[in-house]
Design an enzyme around this catalytic site. Sequence first.
Site, PDB file in Angstrom:
ATOM      1  N   THR A 153       0.809  -1.219   0.000  1.00 49.73           N
ATOM      2  CA  THR A 153       0.000   0.000   0.000  1.00 49.73           C
ATOM      3  C   THR A 153       0.841   1.267   0.000  1.00 49.73           C
ATOM      4  OG1 THR A 153      -1.739  -1.175   1.203  1.00 49.73           O
ATOM      5  CG2 THR A 153      -1.847   1.233   1.195  1.00 49.73           C
ATOM      6  N   ASP A 207      -8.285   3.076  -0.279  1.00 45.93           N
ATOM      7  CA  ASP A 207      -7.093   3.794   0.214  1.00 45.93           C
ATOM      8  C   ASP A 207      -6.708   4.964  -0.687  1.00 45.93           C
ATOM      9  OD1 ASP A 207      -7.212   1.781   2.050  1.00 45.93           O
ATOM     10  OD2 ASP A 207      -5.224   0.989   1.695  1.00 45.93           O
ATOM     11  N   ASP A 227     -11.855   2.456   3.333  1.00 44.64           N
ATOM     12  CA  ASP A 227     -10.797   3.107   4.127  1.00 44.64           C
ATOM     13  C   ASP A 227     -10.119   4.223   3.337  1.00 44.64           C
ATOM     14  OD1 ASP A 227     -11.327   1.115   6.032  1.00 44.64           O
ATOM     15  OD2 ASP A 227      -9.772  -0.199   5.248  1.00 44.64           O
ATOM     16  N   ARG A 237     -13.485   3.041  10.665  1.00 43.65           N
ATOM     17  CA  ARG A 237     -13.078   2.023  11.621  1.00 43.65           C
ATOM     18  C   ARG A 237     -11.639   2.327  12.036  1.00 43.65           C
ATOM     19  NH1 ARG A 237     -12.467  -3.368   7.713  1.00 43.65           N
ATOM     20  NH2 ARG A 237     -11.275  -2.363   6.033  1.00 43.65           N
TER      21      ARG A 237
END
Length: 340
Positions: A98, A162, A182, A246
């Site tokens: 990532t 992301d 996310d 989260r």
Amino acid sequence: MDRRTVLGGALLLPAAARAEARWDAIVDPRTGTLGKALERAAAAGGRPFRILVREGVLVEKLTIAVPNVTIVGSGPKTVLSFGTYAGLKHPDGNVWGTGRTGTLTVSAPGTTLRNLTIRNSFDYIGAQRDTAGNGAQAVALTIGREADRTWVDRCWLEGYQDTLYVQSRSLFTDCRIVGGVDFIFGGAAAWFERCEIVTRFVPGAAEFGFLTAPSTPLEQPFGLVFSRCRLGREPGVPARSTWLGRPWRAGGNMALTGQSVFLRCWLDAHIKREGWTWMGYKGPDGEQRRLTPQEARLFEYASRGPGAGPASSTRRMLGQADAAKFTRATVLGGWDGFSG
């Protein structure tokens, strides 16, 4: 005839030429690259360096590695695009992961980005359709740990999983940030003001993801803070399908108790009534655990719109006195973006 004019011994330039003289480099996507302009910025050795990018699409994967660089586009049609994703094999033999996928990575302080689109063009929907979604994290903009005082103004940030990874003190004003899973994440103290946060439609999805995944260190008083933002959705995203976020305990680091706060924001009906949910991590003993909203620092204040929900154990509301502690000045430690 030379269009320049001499008056009183001084050389006067036409208005257009005077405007262009403000820039240290001008990039036309039809004939040049932003990478070459950043090489010139590096040669400037850290002095303020201003780059104008004209309308068009630049297919480049770049890093801003020197301080005090300003990049200004001509609007949303000035596009920087690339398609690296986490599961792709890197030339070093490993996968990208990532953290290395960003279309644009900022790794030096004092950067300003304005009036441009930064996009990760990875085919996330195709990967989901073909059940090849593992490693589908694909960052558009990464703001690294060394990139203190990054200001992102009137930019469009586009991805799916992301989209925006923010690791150091940053200010976002009047931006449009688009994603699904996310898609605003990291451990930074970051202030988002009047931004549009848009959840993307994914065909066949049962749920439509998580807006934020903060990994804020416990000793850090502020994390991802959204002030007067608008939480919207693409057509097809159903009601009550999307979490506010989260908490991310990256690497099982027990010192991370993520903070996301929404202040006076408007929420469309896609936001779930519960607001927030848990995220799994591996504890020091190797056992799989959950970091719950009750353990993290996830709050709202004065939410409006059809997605605003009642207070609950997972959807905690700040009182007026506590909400007043969250200002641009306090979150950003006195830096406001405008003073350099």
